[in-house]
Enzyme design. Structure first.
Site, PDB file in Angstrom:
ATOM      1  N   GLY A   1     -10.904 -13.086   0.535  1.00 18.35           N
ATOM      2  CA  GLY A   1     -10.558 -14.469   1.382  1.00 18.35           C
ATOM      3  C   GLY A   1     -10.389 -15.570   0.377  1.00 18.35           C
ATOM      4  O   GLY A   1     -10.623 -15.308  -0.916  1.00 18.35           O
TER       5      GLY A   1
ATOM      6  N   THR B   1     -11.984  -6.204  -3.548  1.00 18.30           N
ATOM      7  CA  THR B   1     -12.910  -7.469  -3.412  1.00 18.30           C
ATOM      8  C   THR B   1     -14.045  -7.162  -4.339  1.00 18.30           C
ATOM      9  O   THR B   1     -14.146  -6.404  -4.942  1.00 18.30           O
ATOM     10  CB  THR B   1     -13.555  -6.989  -1.962  1.00 18.30           C
ATOM     11  OG1 THR B   1     -14.228  -5.526  -2.229  1.00 18.30           O
ATOM     12  CG2 THR B   1     -12.605  -7.050  -0.757  1.00 18.30           C
TER      13      THR B   1
ATOM     14  N   LYS C   1      -3.721   1.337   5.209  1.00 15.11           N
ATOM     15  CA  LYS C   1      -5.093   1.456   4.923  1.00 15.11           C
ATOM     16  C   LYS C   1      -5.635   2.810   4.127  1.00 15.11           C
ATOM     17  O   LYS C   1      -4.714   3.671   4.322  1.00 15.11           O
ATOM     18  CB  LYS C   1      -6.233   1.023   6.088  1.00 15.11           C
ATOM     19  CG  LYS C   1      -5.962   2.740   7.087  1.00 15.11           C
ATOM     20  CD  LYS C   1      -6.683   2.115   8.315  1.00 15.11           C
ATOM     21  CE  LYS C   1      -7.954   1.613   8.047  1.00 15.11           C
ATOM     22  NZ  LYS C   1      -8.584   1.087   9.317  1.00 15.11           N
TER      23      LYS C   1
ATOM     24  N   ILE D   1     -16.623  -1.291   5.405  1.00 12.16           N
ATOM     25  CA  ILE D   1     -16.105  -0.670   6.305  1.00 12.16           C
ATOM     26  C   ILE D   1     -16.526   0.899   6.228  1.00 12.16           C
ATOM     27  O   ILE D   1     -16.461   1.729   7.089  1.00 12.16           O
ATOM     28  CB  ILE D   1     -14.691  -0.676   6.527  1.00 12.16           C
ATOM     29  CG1 ILE D   1     -14.098  -2.334   6.599  1.00 12.16           C
ATOM     30  CG2 ILE D   1     -14.119  -0.031   7.703  1.00 12.16           C
ATOM     31  CD1 ILE D   1     -14.939  -2.962   7.886  1.00 12.16           C
TER      32      ILE D   1
ATOM     33  N   CYS E   1     -13.834   3.150  -5.642  1.00 10.15           N
ATOM     34  CA  CYS E   1     -14.652   4.213  -4.895  1.00 10.15           C
ATOM     35  C   CYS E   1     -15.477   4.936  -5.909  1.00 10.15           C
ATOM     36  O   CYS E   1     -15.198   5.137  -7.031  1.00 10.15           O
ATOM     37  CB  CYS E   1     -13.928   5.117  -4.128  1.00 10.15           C
ATOM     38  SG  CYS E   1     -12.475   4.733  -3.149  1.00 10.15           S
TER      39      CYS E   1
HETATM   40  C1  FMN Z   1     -11.663  -5.556   6.219  1.00 11.02           C
HETATM   41  C2  FMN Z   1     -11.233  -5.007   5.010  1.00 11.02           C
HETATM   42  C3  FMN Z   1     -10.811  -3.676   4.720  1.00 11.02           C
HETATM   43  C4  FMN Z   1     -10.409  -3.557   3.468  1.00 11.02           C
HETATM   44  N1  FMN Z   1     -10.072  -2.111   3.371  1.00 11.02           N
HETATM   45  C5  FMN Z   1      -9.646  -1.986   2.311  1.00 11.02           C
HETATM   46  C6  FMN Z   1      -9.037  -0.430   1.704  1.00 11.02           C
HETATM   47  O1  FMN Z   1      -9.188   0.511   2.629  1.00 11.02           O
HETATM   48  N2  FMN Z   1      -8.383   0.016   0.689  1.00 11.02           N
HETATM   49  C7  FMN Z   1      -8.464  -0.786  -0.154  1.00 11.02           C
HETATM   50  O2  FMN Z   1      -7.828  -0.652  -1.336  1.00 11.02           O
HETATM   51  N3  FMN Z   1      -8.483  -2.248  -0.012  1.00 11.02           N
HETATM   52  C8  FMN Z   1      -9.112  -2.620   0.995  1.00 11.02           C
HETATM   53  N4  FMN Z   1      -9.445  -3.903   1.284  1.00 11.02           N
HETATM   54  C9  FMN Z   1      -9.454  -5.025   0.381  1.00 11.02           C
HETATM   55  C10 FMN Z   1      -8.090  -5.706   0.283  1.00 11.02           C
HETATM   56  O3  FMN Z   1      -6.997  -5.005   0.483  1.00 11.02           O
HETATM   57  C11 FMN Z   1      -7.841  -6.967  -0.772  1.00 11.02           C
HETATM   58  O4  FMN Z   1      -7.836  -6.277  -1.799  1.00 11.02           O
HETATM   59  C12 FMN Z   1      -8.884  -7.765  -0.616  1.00 11.02           C
HETATM   60  O5  FMN Z   1      -9.353  -8.016   0.791  1.00 11.02           O
HETATM   61  C13 FMN Z   1      -8.631  -9.140  -1.361  1.00 11.02           C
HETATM   62  O6  FMN Z   1      -7.745  -9.806  -0.643  1.00 11.02           O
HETATM   63  P1  FMN Z   1      -7.765 -11.069   0.312  1.00 11.02           P
HETATM   64  O7  FMN Z   1      -8.467 -12.098  -0.262  1.00 11.02           O
HETATM   65  O8  FMN Z   1      -6.432 -11.574   0.793  1.00 11.02           O
HETATM   66  O9  FMN Z   1      -8.508 -10.410   1.621  1.00 11.02           O
HETATM   67  C14 FMN Z   1      -9.962  -4.352   2.334  1.00 11.02           C
HETATM   68  C15 FMN Z   1     -10.290  -5.753   2.973  1.00 11.02           C
HETATM   69  C16 FMN Z   1     -11.087  -6.184   4.104  1.00 11.02           C
HETATM   70  C17 FMN Z   1     -11.247  -7.446   4.269  1.00 11.02           C
END
Ligand code: FMN
Ligand code: FAD
Ligand code: FAD
Ligand code: FMN
Ligand code: FES
Ligand code: FES
Lengths: 256, 312, 312, 256
Positions: B224, B200, B51, B77, B137
């Site tokens: 998702g 995201t 993370k 978060i 960020c």
């Molecule tokens: C709860 C949560 C926390 C996340 N924290 C980070 C993070 O700390 N750093 C980061 O680069 N991406 C973070 N992401 C993004 C994910 O690494 C990923 O890029 C994004 O969720 C898309 O993939 P998915 O659709 O498979 O979830 C986070 C995503 C979620 C859902």
């Protein structure tokens, strides 16, 4: 803690909108530590709702795990449609437990759907022959699935007065406390109820443990999604319900 | 083919670094890795992206932080993490024993912050595979606009980081831009070994009863299966313009999704939200991927990269 | 309140124009309106936005044109339409008899094309309520970049169109931009009466068996419940910056969704993909909306606009 | 054309992966025009898959509508899990029909799951006492749910030779044509089969009508999503399967 496909042994309605499901989960035996612990349930294979649903464990005997749930939205409705003989993917047990203090008389208070962990604690104390009080609150009588037994300190309350004592779970509390001044409260239920108990117990300087809820994604302390405010006694602004809780000392919690 | 005995080579390369297989877990969705050890043999994963770590510890945003949406979820978060010092003292040792390759994801609110985090890790001896730079960020020294929406800022940050490490340097791209390939090119031209896409999407939802946002910070990040088509499109567009490898992210839940991203141009993928539903899903996906390739008589995963056959 | 006899006022205003209720149907998802007459009383709809009309008739893109995704769909129809001449001769007369307010959606590949379509309609006598301008079209005279990703081009196009009509002028914004509020402001500052948001997200999917894109043109537009959080976030961001009304679009399937968009800042909404599942859903949503407001003792729909109570 | 919640009267397996469902749909009677027409089914209330699924009508008698479907993916599987007594949201009837030419001997060819409209046409011709031939093709015998009756010109083919004639539906065609030189072909089935029939009938200068498939969103001619190439005889590059079809003259179609 494991992820397993658990056989549904029974799934039946207990009261209005309140259901109970029994699952065969002998593999979880080693990790079961007591009331407060919960499982994460995958309600459906559909990705319409990607996340599991947390449910408190309401009992664990002979490898059979019980949950008690309320029909709240589409997911809990779907759960009530599942038949014995089906399998349900569950992950758990997760979270911490209530901690009984042997010096203090336990007063258990459950409200609405939050009665599951309290119910389990009640059964355990009952089995151990430990004297305690149980107060269960609901909006109306049709949501209760046991009878009140005032002689055994099992009291029901209803908001509408249709069964048991009229009013909230706080109504019978002073009488119980009068008989048992050295008590400790264990509670789980809707937030307004927990707030009221927090206030009441702080006022009376009664120790209290509250099991709280929060939306969860992982249940494992990974996503940090289930954080709640704990700028009370605890030394950090937020705590995770899934791994720091779900049980907290009432003083730690900040309901905002 | 039933009964075939073909041995599938799942390995893949990012820059000079080889990974045993292309199935990684995404930052923020797998903790620091070992939290899941009880549930799955995490050493089988292609890599674990830890993370986001910042220079100072962060307690994160006030709750509520997450909410479910149709086919996805929103999170905010607030980069809650232990800070680089504790990452090094408490987590790196455990990670190094874990058996899986791991990649450290770094976040910051000034480019100096990113740099310092990276330098602190470079200063110690570690078998970390590389760094993924979360540029979604807000850059506080440049008025709060995200690093990742500006090609210039991405270029500058990449250049500065590149000078400080020989390890794999991956810039993680935001989809919330008019042209993701411009940001990807800025990363590539300034020394990034790879890009990962996507982070995201900006999303929001409201509880109509309380009339409050479901997320304390109002806006959050949508992830998702709902966003998979955006991820696939992003990887495809990047693959046509970039020559460095791309790591595909967004909505992956199955081996089929891994293949889809690979055909679009990904050399590896990361699983995010699906880990919350099943922390062992990465391992299952690797096994399914192997069987699927076996069944199709494909002996090298890498032969699929970018092989989509467009109509035009 | 059960038994309450409150009469809910569902009417809403866009510029000087009032509509009976805020539930419209989105361009391209309801044809020219009357196709659905057999299934629902379309005169009850707040407005019907007809499918994009171009200067010349267009046969559209080669198939495949659509594919389903988790919680949504991707389309690349290619603006198949009968052209403005036939719109005027064959469709306008029917629309005018239909009882519902209707809004003409216009598309083009040069700003002259948009202008000519609008002028042709302005030249005749019609009770059309106004125009929605689909700026998610590649501008061929400016190198193929979409009008909608450039604030300058949006500004110029809005200004030119504004000079030619007194009717409601709505610019329909694309979500595929770094900052949708910049485009919205360009529209507002150049005379648009309202903006609608959002059009589809750029998306893609691949059939891993044939290794072909599911859409002939490779990339298409993602719509449906999957994108609702992006739509809500866009409307919310626009509402904080713009003073003209906003029409919320994206993933609406229920009266609850309508309220959510309204709290975020929408003065009206459009239903798109959900019409394919149930062409009568707009009517049902209007009825549900009325009951919901009744039950909450809210007597004016418009009192909800922008009422989200953020934490910060 | 209407959108109704139709009562599921029966839902049973006919053959390997092939199911039949009977729905009470008396309200559709006025709009039913014949084989070729289809309905759009809402498989599940979940929005995981937002779109309806088109299914050809395989029969309509006494207000009861029949479909025959193959378990192909999650949606058709879900359909097979629905029980009699449940309701299913359907929209229809949609689309055009096969057009019999009284001068020509009808040869009906159905392949795989594409047998529904052909089956209905067969039953209609049978009821009317109209002589015709029926060829049904499948990969193997377990997918067939009737017996071949060569004396009645009902012929089965299987790719693997496990039942009926070994080979594709084209194998028995020359023999039938030898006996009935003035014939017309009506067919529905997988695209490779339709291609082969298009080629064969073009070659032999036989008139043919083919019912084709395409992904659909609306089924109503609104979304333009179901377009197929028709730069054959028709005067337009694309046609809509839902409103121009699903039945087309073989010569119009361009399978690319
Ligand atoms: C709860 C949560 C926390 C996340 N924290 C980070 C993070 O700390 N750093 C980061 O680069 N991406 C973070 N992401 C993004 C994910 O690494 C990923 O890029 C994004 O969720 C898309 O993939 P998915 O659709 O498979 O979830 C986070 C995503 C979620 C859902
Ligand atoms: C530790 C713990 C123990 C619990 N124990 C019990 C119990 O014993 N019995 C019981 O009945 N309930 C229990 N709950 C609550 C239970 O998880 C909720 O009832 C359930 O999540 C929501 O009900 P539903 O699934 O039917 O509603 P849904 O229809 O699924 O949800 C309604 C809406 O709520 C939101 N939502 C629901 N869950 C989440 C989530 N995880 N993350 C984000 N958004 C979400 C979504 O927007 C969703 O659309 C517990 C919760 C926790 C945290
Ligand atoms: C006119 C017509 C008549 C038909 N008649 C019959 C019949 O009588 N019997 C029968 O068994 N089948 C019939 N079909 C085909 C039937 O609709 C498909 O079997 C079904 O849509 C896909 O099967 P599934 O739902 O189980 O698969 P799913 O698992 O739902 O779909 C598999 C994948 O296919 C894609 N997909 C499926 N449907 C669509 C769509 N509408 N738009 C975009 N993508 C889609 C999606 O990517 C999906 O994930 C007919 C089709 C048409 C057009
Ligand atoms: C099949 C299809 C065709 C569309 N055609 C048009 C169009 O012609 N013009 C336009 O401005 N938007 C068009 N749209 C976009 C919709 O109007 C709407 O903005 C988008 O689908 C998001 O809303 P939804 O999620 O409710 O579908 C189309 C959408 C779909 C799904
Ligand atoms: S639910 Fe993920 S950290 Fe608690
Ligand atoms: S399915 Fe929409 S036009 Fe045919």
């Amino acid at each position: 803690m494991k992820q397993i496909d658990a056989l549904i042994v029974a799934n039946r309605q207990l009261a209005h909108q309140i259901w109970q499901m029994e699952l065969a989960a002998p593999d979880l035996a080693d990790d079961i530590t007591g009331p407060g612990q919960f499982i994460e349930i995958l309600i459906s294979a559909s990705w319409e709702k990607p996340l599991r649903r947390p449910m408190s464990i309401a009992g664990y005997t002979d490898g059979k795990l019980t949950i008690i749930y309320k029909i709240f939205g589409p997911s809990s409705h779907q759960l009530s449609q599942r038949a014995a003989g089906d399998y349900l993917s569950i992950m758990g047990p997760l979270g911490n437990t209530f901690t009984i203090n042997n010096q203090l008389f336990p007063i258990l208070i459950g409200g609405g759907v939050g009665l599951a962990p309290v119910w389990w604690l009640h059964r355990k104390l009952e089995a151990a022959g430990t004297a305690h009080a149980l107060i269960l609150g609901a909006r109306s009588g049709e949501e209760h699935f046991i009878e009140s037994q005032p002689d055994k300190n099992i009291l029901l309350t209803t908001d509408d007065g249709s069964a048991g004592i009229a009013g909230t779970v706080l109504v019978p509390l002073p009488a119980i406390l009068a008989n048992n001044p050295n008590s400790m409260v264990f509670s789980c239920g809707p937030e307004p109820m927990l707030r009221a108990i927090q206030e009441f117990t702080a006022d009376k300087q009664l120790p209290a443990q509250l099991s709280v809820e929060s939306y969860m994604a992982c249940g494992l302390g990974i996503c940090q999604g289930c954080a709640i405010k704990t700028d009370g006694a605890r030394n950090k602004p937020f705590s995770l319900v899934c791994t720091d809780g779900p049980v907290f000392d009432a003083g730690e919690l900040d309901f905002g | 083919m039933p009964g075939s005995l073909i041995l599938v080579d799942l390995s893949t390369n990012l820059g000079r670094r080889q990974f045993a297989n292309p199935v990684f877990v995404a930052s923020g969705t797998f903790g620091y890795g070992f939290e899941v050890e009880r549930l799955a043999d995490i050493s089988k994963l292609g890599a674990i992206v830890t993370k986001s770590v910042t220079l100072e510890p962060r307690t994160g945003n006030p709750p509520p932080r997450i909410v479910e949406t149709t086919g996805g979820m929103i999170n905010s978060i607030g980069l809650a993490n232990v800070g680089v010092e504790r990452y090094i003292s408490d987590y790196l040792p455990q990670l190094q024993g874990g058996g899986a390759d791991f990649i450290m994801n770094i976040a910051g609110s000034t480019s100096d912050e990113y740099l310092k985090v990276l330098e602190k890790v470079e200063a110690i001896s570690t078998d970390i595979a590389g760094y993924e730079i979360n540029i979604s960020c807000p850059n506080v020294s440049e008025g709060g606009m995200e690093f990742g929406v500006s090609a210039d800022q991405t270029a500058r940050l990449t250049r500065r980081l590149r000078k400080r490490t020989e390890r794999l340097l991956i810039m993680k791209l935001s989809p919330n831009v008019t042209d993701i390939t411009a940001i990807g090119l800025a990363a590539q031209d300034n020394g990034a070994d790879a890009v990962s896409a996507i982070n995201t999407l900006v999303g929001m939802s409201i509880d109509i009863n309380s009339q409050r946002p479901d997320i304390y910070r109002t806006l959050g990040g949508l992830s998702g299966p709902a966003i998979k088509p955006v991820g696939i499109a992003s990887v495809y567009k990047l693959a046509r313009k970039l020559s460095i490898p791309i790591i595909g992210i967004g909505g992956i839940t199955s081996a089929e999704d891994v293949i889809e991203y690979t055909l679009a141009g990904a050399s590896a993928v990361q699983i995010g939200t699906a880990n919350f539903r099943d922390p062992a899903c990465g391992i299952n996906i690797i096994n399914d991927l192997r069987s699927r390739l076996e069944d199709s008589n494909i002996d090298r995963y890498q032969s699929l990269i970018g092989q989509v056959k467009t109509y035009q």
